[in-house]
Scaffold this motif. Structure first.
Motif, PDB file in Angstrom:
ATOM      1  N   SER A 163       0.862  -1.189   0.000  1.00  0.00           N
ATOM      2  CA  SER A 163       0.000   0.000   0.000  1.00  0.00           C
ATOM      3  C   SER A 163       0.893   1.233   0.000  1.00  0.00           C
ATOM      4  O   SER A 163       2.101   1.118  -0.178  1.00  0.00           O
ATOM      5  CB  SER A 163      -0.910   0.018   1.246  1.00  0.00           C
ATOM      6  OG  SER A 163      -0.158   0.400   2.390  1.00  0.00           O
ATOM      7  N   ASP A 164       0.297   2.410   0.224  1.00  0.00           N
ATOM      8  CA  ASP A 164       1.114   3.623   0.342  1.00  0.00           C
ATOM      9  C   ASP A 164       1.700   3.757   1.752  1.00  0.00           C
ATOM     10  O   ASP A 164       2.441   4.690   2.018  1.00  0.00           O
ATOM     11  CB  ASP A 164       0.254   4.867   0.046  1.00  0.00           C
ATOM     12  CG  ASP A 164       0.090   5.097  -1.452  1.00  0.00           C
ATOM     13  OD1 ASP A 164       1.002   4.719  -2.207  1.00  0.00           O
ATOM     14  OD2 ASP A 164      -0.951   5.631  -1.863  1.00  0.00           O
ATOM     15  N   TYR A 165       1.327   2.848   2.642  1.00  0.00           N
ATOM     16  CA  TYR A 165       1.806   2.851   4.040  1.00  0.00           C
ATOM     17  C   TYR A 165       1.722   4.235   4.695  1.00  0.00           C
ATOM     18  O   TYR A 165       2.747   4.859   4.984  1.00  0.00           O
ATOM     19  CB  TYR A 165       3.249   2.341   4.132  1.00  0.00           C
ATOM     20  CG  TYR A 165       3.457   0.985   3.515  1.00  0.00           C
ATOM     21  CD1 TYR A 165       2.795  -0.143   4.016  1.00  0.00           C
ATOM     22  CD2 TYR A 165       4.295   0.816   2.423  1.00  0.00           C
ATOM     23  CE1 TYR A 165       2.976  -1.386   3.438  1.00  0.00           C
ATOM     24  CE2 TYR A 165       4.478  -0.433   1.844  1.00  0.00           C
ATOM     25  CZ  TYR A 165       3.815  -1.533   2.350  1.00  0.00           C
ATOM     26  OH  TYR A 165       3.993  -2.753   1.783  1.00  0.00           O
ATOM     27  N   PRO A 166       0.488   4.726   4.958  1.00  0.00           N
ATOM     28  CA  PRO A 166       0.366   6.040   5.621  1.00  0.00           C
ATOM     29  C   PRO A 166       0.597   5.904   7.133  1.00  0.00           C
ATOM     30  O   PRO A 166      -0.298   6.081   7.945  1.00  0.00           O
ATOM     31  CB  PRO A 166      -1.085   6.434   5.310  1.00  0.00           C
ATOM     32  CG  PRO A 166      -1.791   5.144   5.087  1.00  0.00           C
ATOM     33  CD  PRO A 166      -0.801   4.125   4.641  1.00  0.00           C
ATOM     34  N   TRP A 174      -4.525  -0.489  -1.781  1.00  0.00           N
ATOM     35  CA  TRP A 174      -4.169  -1.591  -0.885  1.00  0.00           C
ATOM     36  C   TRP A 174      -4.312  -2.903  -1.648  1.00  0.00           C
ATOM     37  O   TRP A 174      -5.233  -3.059  -2.442  1.00  0.00           O
ATOM     38  CB  TRP A 174      -5.120  -1.602   0.325  1.00  0.00           C
ATOM     39  CG  TRP A 174      -4.908  -2.773   1.244  1.00  0.00           C
ATOM     40  CD1 TRP A 174      -4.051  -2.821   2.310  1.00  0.00           C
ATOM     41  CD2 TRP A 174      -5.567  -4.057   1.228  1.00  0.00           C
ATOM     42  NE1 TRP A 174      -4.123  -4.047   2.925  1.00  0.00           N
ATOM     43  CE2 TRP A 174      -5.044  -4.826   2.282  1.00  0.00           C
ATOM     44  CE3 TRP A 174      -6.531  -4.629   0.405  1.00  0.00           C
ATOM     45  CZ2 TRP A 174      -5.466  -6.132   2.541  1.00  0.00           C
ATOM     46  CZ3 TRP A 174      -6.946  -5.931   0.655  1.00  0.00           C
ATOM     47  CH2 TRP A 174      -6.418  -6.670   1.724  1.00  0.00           C
ATOM     48  N   MET A 175      -3.396  -3.825  -1.427  1.00  0.00           N
ATOM     49  CA  MET A 175      -3.525  -5.148  -2.035  1.00  0.00           C
ATOM     50  C   MET A 175      -2.764  -6.172  -1.214  1.00  0.00           C
ATOM     51  O   MET A 175      -1.657  -5.911  -0.749  1.00  0.00           O
ATOM     52  CB  MET A 175      -2.956  -5.132  -3.466  1.00  0.00           C
ATOM     53  CG  MET A 175      -3.489  -6.241  -4.337  1.00  0.00           C
ATOM     54  SD  MET A 175      -5.216  -5.957  -4.773  1.00  0.00           S
ATOM     55  CE  MET A 175      -5.823  -7.618  -4.826  1.00  0.00           C
ATOM     56  N   ASP A 176      -3.380  -7.345  -1.037  1.00  0.00           N
ATOM     57  CA  ASP A 176      -2.674  -8.483  -0.462  1.00  0.00           C
ATOM     58  C   ASP A 176      -2.109  -9.245  -1.655  1.00  0.00           C
ATOM     59  O   ASP A 176      -2.856  -9.815  -2.445  1.00  0.00           O
ATOM     60  CB  ASP A 176      -3.672  -9.347   0.320  1.00  0.00           C
ATOM     61  CG  ASP A 176      -3.029 -10.605   0.880  1.00  0.00           C
ATOM     62  OD1 ASP A 176      -2.071 -11.104   0.264  1.00  0.00           O
ATOM     63  OD2 ASP A 176      -3.483 -11.098   1.924  1.00  0.00           O
ATOM     64  N   THR A 210      -2.360  -7.486 -10.046  1.00  0.00           N
ATOM     65  CA  THR A 210      -3.217  -6.322  -9.763  1.00  0.00           C
ATOM     66  C   THR A 210      -2.476  -5.324  -8.880  1.00  0.00           C
ATOM     67  O   THR A 210      -2.524  -4.112  -9.101  1.00  0.00           O
ATOM     68  CB  THR A 210      -4.517  -6.767  -9.043  1.00  0.00           C
ATOM     69  OG1 THR A 210      -5.163  -7.746  -9.849  1.00  0.00           O
ATOM     70  CG2 THR A 210      -5.461  -5.595  -8.805  1.00  0.00           C
ATOM     71  N   GLY A 211      -1.780  -5.850  -7.865  1.00  0.00           N
ATOM     72  CA  GLY A 211      -1.010  -4.999  -6.947  1.00  0.00           C
ATOM     73  C   GLY A 211       0.040  -4.188  -7.676  1.00  0.00           C
ATOM     74  O   GLY A 211       0.267  -3.017  -7.370  1.00  0.00           O
TER      75      GLY A 211
END
Length: 361
Positions: free
Chosen positions: A114-117, A217-219, A228-229
């Motif tokens: 993710s962008d890890y906010p 966000w992606m697992d 996709t991620g």
């Protein structure tokens, strides 16, 4: 500040790539998955990362020692002798996570991109004064997941509903937590689930809050989600630092090319492609929605889409590779071969076409 990354198991869903390296070391957008997280943690002032691990710890540690100095962060391992679920590893690493500061610590699931906010999460955590914060993300099909039901105004978690049959909300657990040290007193050293056993108890005491994750966000723990991620990651990179992306008449959409890769004439590359270090892409090649990992060679006029090409593999001339084909390390696809969803284990040579999705041992 400290952080724990849940590395866990065997990464079976990403085989055959995880037959060569533990899952967190599989490349994603030209660097190991786990490095995206470690760099994000370092950027907001985390000084020590603990990896909760039960599989190939030597490989992980040897690899990460080299990054410890590069990234400038302390990396240690907490090794399980038996799988401890998602909460047990916190109890096991208790002494590594607690210090005199009383500061909260991060817990991350190693598959999440993710962008890890994280900076915003620290502010959110301080503002609500509860015991734990979890990051949630909104999804289109909540029935496949465990849904987090929250109080809209404050983000206070009311309850968790596992794979709901009727609509209760669309926020799911995003696998990023910020916990006060007191949470560790709630966890016993046995196989336990943080999502099913620990968080519901904290929520019942009204001390658990959820922050909605801004951005993507992606697992990425399985191939389709990995592809996709990559698309979402490159899209986000375009918004933040588009200078890192490739440009030119042969590039379509968002493409990441390592500076040591060589690309021949007359290629058409993109959208959503990552080409790793030392790769050679010969003339007239067409690449879209795929990852070409370190040291791979794609020969003249080959066409690859929606696939993952493992380290040091070769795709022959005029070959066509598509539909979630995954080549493990050092796989050689001969000239003019077609692969429709073949999953090929390491060190194989493919001399005949794979016409329907199958595993090639």
């Amino acid at each position: 500040m400290k952080a724990l990354i849940l590395v866990g198991g065997f990464g079976t869903r990403l085989r055959p790539l995880t037959l060569s390296v533990p899952k967190p070391l599989v490349d994603f957008a030209n660097k190991p998955m786990i490095l995206h997280q470690i760099e994000a943690l370092k950027a907001i002032g985390v000084t020590e990362v603990v990896l909760a691990i039960n599989y190939q710890p030597e490989v992980m540690l040897n690899f990460l020692k080299e990054f410890e100095t590069k990234v400038g962060i302390k990396i240690t391992c907490s090794q399980e002798t038996e799988p401890l679920g998602t909460a047990g590893p916190l109890a096991l690493a208790r002494d590594k996570l607690i210090d005199d500061s009383g500061e909260p610590f991060f817990v991350l699931n190693s598959d999440v991109i993710s962008d890890y906010p994280l900076k915003e999460m620290i502010e959110f955590h301080k503002a609500h004064g509860g015991e734990a914060s979890i990051m949630v993300t909104k999804v289109d099909e909540p029935s496949k997941y465990g849904v987090v039901v929250t109080e809209e105004a404050t983000g206070k978690v009311e309850k968790f509903v596992e794979k709901p049959k009727i609509f209760v909300g669309n926020k799911i657990n995003a696998g990023i937590y910020l916990l006060n040290p007191s949470v560790l007193d709630r966890i016993q050293l046995r196989p336990t689930s943080i999502e099913k056993e620990v968080f519901p108890k904290i929520a019942a005491e009204k001390k658990l809050y959820a922050m909605v994750l801004p951005g993507f966000w992606m697992d990425i723990g399985q191939p389709r989600d990995y592809i996709t991620g990559l698309r979402l990651y490159l899209e986000s990179l375009r918004k933040k630092t588009s200078s890192k992306l490739a440009s030119g008449s042969h590039i379509v959409g968002n493409v990441l090319v390592d500076e040591t890769a060589v690309i021949g004439d007359g290629c058409l590359i993109g959208p959503d492609v990552a080409i790793g270090p030392g790769c050679v892409v010969e003339a007239g090649v067409r690449l879209s929605r795929c990852t070409i990992m370190r040291g791979a060679r794609i020969k003249n006029h080959a066409c690859i889409s929606s696939s993952i090409i493992g380290w040091h593999s070769t795709v022959g001339q005029w070959a066509r590779v598509e539909n979630m084909t995954i080549l493990g390390e050092d796989v050689h696809v001969c000239d003019e071969i077609y692969s429709n969803g073949g999953v090929v284990l390491p060190h194989k040579e493919i001399k005949s076409s794979i016409l329907k999705p199958e595993i090639v041992m």
